[in-house]
Design an enzyme around this catalytic site. Structure first.
Site, short mmCIF file in Angstrom:
data_model
loop_
_atom_site.label_atom_id
_atom_site.label_comp_id
_atom_site.label_asym_id
_atom_site.label_seq_id
_atom_site.Cartn_x
_atom_site.Cartn_y
_atom_site.Cartn_z
N ASN A 1 12.73 -12.21 -9.14
CA ASN A 1 12.65 -10.53 -9.52
C ASN A 1 13.85 -10.39 -8.58
OD1 ASN A 1 11.72 -8.30 -7.65
ND2 ASN A 1 10.53 -10.50 -7.36
N THR B 1 8.40 -12.62 -1.70
CA THR B 1 9.05 -13.82 -2.72
C THR B 1 9.47 -14.67 -1.76
OG1 THR B 1 10.65 -11.93 -2.70
CG2 THR B 1 8.82 -11.52 -4.81
N SER C 1 1.81 -5.44 -3.22
CA SER C 1 2.68 -4.12 -3.66
C SER C 1 3.89 -4.97 -5.35
CB SER C 1 3.60 -4.06 -2.40
OG SER C 1 4.96 -3.08 -2.81
N CYS D 1 11.36 -7.18 1.65
CA CYS D 1 11.68 -7.57 0.64
C CYS D 1 13.25 -8.29 0.25
CB CYS D 1 12.16 -6.58 -0.05
SG CYS D 1 13.30 -6.55 -1.64
C1 LIG Z 1 8.06 -7.49 -9.99
C2 LIG Z 1 8.27 -7.59 -7.95
C3 LIG Z 1 7.84 -6.70 -7.73
C4 LIG Z 1 7.60 -6.64 -6.31
N1 LIG Z 1 8.02 -5.41 -5.71
C5 LIG Z 1 7.44 -5.17 -4.42
C6 LIG Z 1 8.23 -4.03 -3.42
O1 LIG Z 1 7.94 -3.10 -3.83
N2 LIG Z 1 7.96 -4.08 -2.70
C7 LIG Z 1 6.94 -5.64 -1.27
O2 LIG Z 1 6.55 -5.69 -0.56
N3 LIG Z 1 6.72 -7.43 -2.58
C8 LIG Z 1 7.58 -6.72 -3.60
N4 LIG Z 1 7.20 -7.76 -4.41
C9 LIG Z 1 6.38 -9.23 -3.66
C10 LIG Z 1 4.92 -8.61 -3.92
O3 LIG Z 1 4.15 -7.67 -3.52
C11 LIG Z 1 4.55 -9.94 -3.46
O4 LIG Z 1 4.29 -10.56 -2.29
C12 LIG Z 1 4.81 -11.69 -4.02
O5 LIG Z 1 5.28 -11.38 -5.73
C13 LIG Z 1 4.13 -12.58 -4.22
O6 LIG Z 1 2.86 -12.87 -4.37
P1 LIG Z 1 2.64 -13.04 -6.11
O7 LIG Z 1 3.18 -14.80 -6.79
O8 LIG Z 1 1.28 -13.01 -6.31
O9 LIG Z 1 3.71 -12.36 -7.02
C14 LIG Z 1 7.23 -7.68 -5.90
C15 LIG Z 1 7.35 -8.82 -7.25
C16 LIG Z 1 7.94 -9.06 -7.84
C17 LIG Z 1 7.22 -9.51 -8.59
#
Ligand SMILES: Cc1cc2nc3c(=O)[nH]c(=O)nc-3n(C[C@H](O)[C@H](O)[C@H](O)COP(=O)(O)O)c2cc1C
Length: 307
Positions: free
Chosen positions: A68, A188, A19, A127
């Site tokens: 972020n 995150t 997401s 979040c």
């Molecule tokens: C720019 C950005 C925006 C994100 N927006 C959301 C969001 O709207 N909802 C959500 O559940 N997670 C959000 N996340 C978290 C990601 O879905 C994910 O859980 C997290 O980044 C870890 O995975 P990754 O290391 O592959 O990015 C966001 C992450 C990033 C970097």
């Protein structure tokens, strides 16, 4: 070989768009599927349009690691549903990530998402830089929210877990008991950076959420621990950049994985990971990626150090 089943969703590939990292346009989602994803998760959608925090809201700290505080910027459920009218004609599973302020708001959005044809809803209660994090740090609030939504919709409910808690298992068990069909681990990791010249936090919001390479081992540990406690499937998320990261999540006990930050390198990375996964499985004589699920738990880890 790469087919997986999460609740009643049959996915052609275990790779799911996480997401928030790409836009909410139907066209973008379709491109992700064509690149080899089994499903896509939408940006978290709330009750009304929301601009989010001012810039800087996303920064790259180290190669492949981002911080972020976008602040759940999104077009709101009504505008989003207009965009997704096209969904009826599509064949791919869309997971609607949703958030709200109170249970009723979550429910209303979840019902709309079911109506427009989403395959599942993912509850963002985690979040780290928005109000919703307060639900995801309480097992009682998590239980109550999941139970309420479960009574309103019949599509599967995934619960996205907050790693910034003392005991993630307690929250996950509450979600499972309330009827969640899967958990997503992890959102995150709460973090902050401060500029030594201006002497201020760099992000406009101050703190934010860490994603990408730096959080991968944290996510693996959470999935490993959750696998020992839960019966429902776990979707691993955090720092997937190549096929080895995916394999690691499966060995820890995941039944599929989400990819977020790595997509800054381009959507094609999904195709590469998918092809490399097939090569790995073939080379190791596995017929299905599910054959390796949880294998790391067969290794007896040392409990007490030698004296
Ligand atoms: C720019 C950005 C925006 C994100 N927006 C959301 C969001 O709207 N909802 C959500 O559940 N997670 C959000 N996340 C978290 C990601 O879905 C994910 O859980 C997290 O980044 C870890 O995975 P990754 O290391 O592959 O990015 C966001 C992450 C990033 C970097």
């Amino acid at each position: 070989m790469l087919n997986v089943k999460i609740s009643n969703l049959n996915l052609k590939s275990p790779l799911i768009l996480a997401s928030g990292v790409l836009g909410v346009s139907f066209h973008t989602m379709e491109r992700v599927i064509n690149a080899g994803a089994g499903a896509v998760t939408t940006k978290s959608i709330g009750p009304k349009p929301r601009k989010g925090y001012k810039n800087p809201s996303v920064i790259e700290l180290y190669s492949g690691t981002f911080l972020n505080s976008v602040g759940l910027a999104n077009p709101g459920v009504d505008q989003f549903c207009k965009e997704l009218k096209k969904l009826h004609k599509s064949k791919f599973p869309l997971i609607a990530s949703i958030f709200g302020d109170i249970e009723e708001t979550y429910c209303k959005i979840a019902i709309k998402m079911e109506e427009i044809g989403c395959a599942a809803v993912e509850l963002n209660i985690s979040c780290p830089h928005a109000e919703v994090s307060s639900i995801g740090i309480s097992s009682d609030l998590t239980y109550s929210l999941v139970k309420k939504i479960k009574s309103e919709i019949s599509i599967p409910i995934f619960v996205k877990l907050n790693p910034n808690v003392t005991d993630i298992i307690e929250i996950a068990l509450a979600a499972e008991k309330a009827g969640a069909d899967a958990v997503v681990a992890i959102n995150t990791v709460a973090a902050m950076v401060i500029d030594i010249n201006t002497k201020r936090p760099i992000l406009s919001h101050g703190s934010g959420g860490l994603s990408g390479k730096a959080i991968h081992p944290i996510a693996i540990k959470k999935v490993y621990d959750l696998y020992e406690a839960l019966k429902i499937p776990i979707i691993g998320c955090g720092g997937v950049f190549d096929y080895k990261d995916v394999i690691e999540f499966f060995l820890a006990g995941a039944s599929s994985v989400q990819i977020g930050t790595a997509l800054y390198q381009g959507i094609e990375i999904i195709t590469k990971i998918k092809n490399d996964l097939e090569t790995y499985l073939r080379g190791n004589d596995y017929h299905s990626i599910m054959d390796i699920k949880g294998l790391a738990h067969e290794y007896k880890t040392q409990e007490v150090p030698d004296y």
